[in-house]
Design an enzyme around this catalytic site. Sequence first.
Site, PDB file in Angstrom:
ATOM      1  N   SER A 169       0.832  -1.193   0.000  1.00  7.28           N
ATOM      2  CA  SER A 169       0.000   0.000   0.000  1.00  7.28           C
ATOM      3  C   SER A 169       0.876   1.255   0.000  1.00  7.28           C
ATOM      4  O   SER A 169       1.699   1.430  -0.887  1.00  7.28           O
ATOM      5  CB  SER A 169      -0.972  -0.043   1.186  1.00  7.28           C
ATOM      6  OG  SER A 169      -2.029   0.871   1.018  1.00  7.28           O
ATOM      7  N   ASP A 193      -8.717  -5.806  -5.414  1.00  5.71           N
ATOM      8  CA  ASP A 193      -8.312  -4.675  -4.567  1.00  5.71           C
ATOM      9  C   ASP A 193      -9.006  -3.417  -5.071  1.00  5.71           C
ATOM     10  O   ASP A 193      -8.614  -2.829  -6.080  1.00  5.71           O
ATOM     11  CB  ASP A 193      -6.793  -4.504  -4.619  1.00  5.71           C
ATOM     12  CG  ASP A 193      -6.272  -3.499  -3.598  1.00  5.71           C
ATOM     13  OD1 ASP A 193      -7.094  -2.748  -3.030  1.00  5.71           O
ATOM     14  OD2 ASP A 193      -5.050  -3.468  -3.369  1.00  5.71           O
ATOM     15  N   HIS A 242      -6.830  -6.228  -0.819  1.00  7.81           N
ATOM     16  CA  HIS A 242      -5.665  -5.426  -0.430  1.00  7.81           C
ATOM     17  C   HIS A 242      -4.872  -6.185   0.640  1.00  7.81           C
ATOM     18  O   HIS A 242      -4.897  -5.832   1.824  1.00  7.81           O
ATOM     19  CB  HIS A 242      -6.184  -4.087   0.100  1.00  7.81           C
ATOM     20  CG  HIS A 242      -5.153  -3.006   0.199  1.00  7.81           C
ATOM     21  ND1 HIS A 242      -4.512  -2.476  -0.893  1.00  7.81           N
ATOM     22  CD2 HIS A 242      -4.665  -2.334   1.280  1.00  7.81           C
ATOM     23  CE1 HIS A 242      -3.678  -1.525  -0.499  1.00  7.81           C
ATOM     24  NE2 HIS A 242      -3.754  -1.433   0.815  1.00  7.81           N
TER      25      HIS A 242
END
Length: 760
Positions: A349, A469, A499
């Site tokens: 991320s 995601d 994610h």
Amino acid sequence: MRYNQFSYIPTSLERAAEELKELGFDLDLQKTAKANLESFLRKLFFHYPDSDYPLSHLIAKNDMDALSFFQSEQELSKEVFDLLALQVLGFIPGVDFTEADAFLDKLAFPIHFDETEIIKHIHHLLATRCKSGMTLIDDLVSQGMLTMDNDYHFFNGKSLATFDTSQLIREVVYVEAPLDTDQDGQLDLIKVNIIRPQSQKPLPTLMTPSPYHQGINEVANDKKLYRMEKELVVKKRRQITVEDRDFIPLETQPCKLPIGQNLESFSYINSYSLNDYFLARGFANIYVSGVGTAGSTGFMTSGDYAQIESFKAVIDWLNGRATAYTSHSKNHQVRADWANGLVCTTGKSYLGTMSTGLATTGVDGLAMIIAESAISSWYNYYRENGLVCSPGGYPGEDLDVLTELTYSRNLLAGDYLRHNDRYQELLNQQSQALDRQSGDYNQFWHDRNYLKNAHQIKCDVVYTHGLQDWNVKPRQVYEIFNALPSTINKHLFLHQGEHVYMHNWQSIDFRESMNALLCQKLLGLANDFSLPEMIWQDNTCPQNWQERKVFGTSTIKELDLGQELLLIDNHYGEDEFKAYGKDFRAFKAALFEGKANQALVDILLEEDLPINGEIVLQLKVKSSENKGLLSAQILDYGKKKRLGDLPIALTQSSIDNGQNFSREPLKELPFREDSYRVISKGFMNLQNRNNLSSIETIPNNKWMTVRLPLQPTIYHLEKGDTLRVILYTTDFEHTVRDNSNYALTIDLSQSQLIVPIASN
């Protein structure tokens, strides 16, 4: 379980025998296959003074234990080898399987018995995953088969866990960055947490650039969240222009201070278990949060090249090109005399995003990045096609909200007292610059777009990304991966999860593959390892990974949507509008069940549809007003078994990342029946219908041709499946929630779904 073994390096007989001898296996090319296998098995039981006892607990045949077999005159057969190999890897006869042959086929077992190849089979078996999720050699080393001598030992081109994690050095330095992001007249200092083994060898470094690691301010974050309930503004017709601007760091001076010996220490930092895995294998771990975080100075500039420079400065320090101090008093400097200067960045991320940004600087010393679920354009994270568009699961967030979350200097009361007034001024400037009113691309977002500098990347690149995601959407990796220079080594793992990390999944040897790559790039080991450029998780069955050549094909198939005129009403009743605003998940459920305001088209497939790339909706549309937003989702609709998007724990702590160090669960995506799967989605302000830089008017009740690109994906639909197309306006998870009274009309007879098709 199913084997998808990408990490094993095919090895010659001579090399296999040599590596086995180095591990202490007493094998002899002149001995029979049966004798060598017995010697190998007895070595596995190094905890036992009498290896007859554990050997008798294995079976060689359904009616004979292994001890009896090796004491007999019977010859070694495929049946015996396979049965023993399965048990050595932790599979239990009568529990995990009854018929070994059928079970081996189900596993896609990578070793095929040949009596003349027994040495190579044993070598391959050691490099093969156990039921626990560890390779057999890693499992043996974790039990103490090799001592922790703080030196490198390799097997099949990978480093083994022989570095002592019970006697680690934990220290803090403060790197001077060529920045003054808070404009206080002082160069920013960047706090660096270092964890490294006590070794005489120069160590490579895994660096996690994480703005979260010094703490997060959830209270400030929540106060800063924006209300999504607002009208979609009508924008003036215009052209947007931006310019490429090189980031120019400030000048720094060579440091003449004495070398300090007394460094700040720490006892714990929240670590990343993939880093822990490599820490036990001779790779230093460092965690850096960058400007504007607790222990560092400066302002949280959130995504621009000033923030990137604060991480780059640390790589410069590891290579002797920047100064680090023992403390904020700056009385002594400290050098990275323990480091070999080669760095790989890690993390998911925001962390992976910083890795991408760093790579685009071309900084010397950055040999490789492992960037998971990473952003390549911040505009595409918080905006889409001229719309404010929240990341999935986080309605109301924007980049200045993220700044509040990660500006952890305000968690230190003294820093808050001294610097908060200035911070609020800079934060307000950031809030104005991001232009939440229009949703348009501008210079602020252009300065946070790493795609324009992708050509400068020279390190090896590994990306992982979930095709489910909807936080960091698949377009982020699609665009950066396809923009990478052809001259570099690049790898992409596309999984069917959301994610999430994937290093501890049962079905793929990601950890071991990264081990082989990092030994090549950071330790200079000539291991001849070759990893496919792209590996995709098959969505049609469990635990199946396939090599792919490209992400995005030019071959297309056009699917007609029908002949009707469909009306999409934007307005909801007050109670329904409030209910969806309070719970966007309830809206999604209603949308997918055909209950929310929408135009719905179901397409029954008459043949397989292997999607690879960016689906485009080409629509004939008109709006009853001079504004309009268009949302679309594509579903694989109907009850059948599909992969879930969240991995579940198969075991709680079966993976040992060293020798009794940093244990973690083994995970996998479940395969179970559900009603639908989102394949892709997309959103557009109809004033940006032709491109991002052109703002156009919307003529009332006049037909427009719109091309809405959806999120790229690779997804295989089969003959008889139903492809559901949902067209609507407001999305209560992602877009602004405009409840004004307008409607869109879609002419299906002039509309198509343009699907990129994977070649065979």
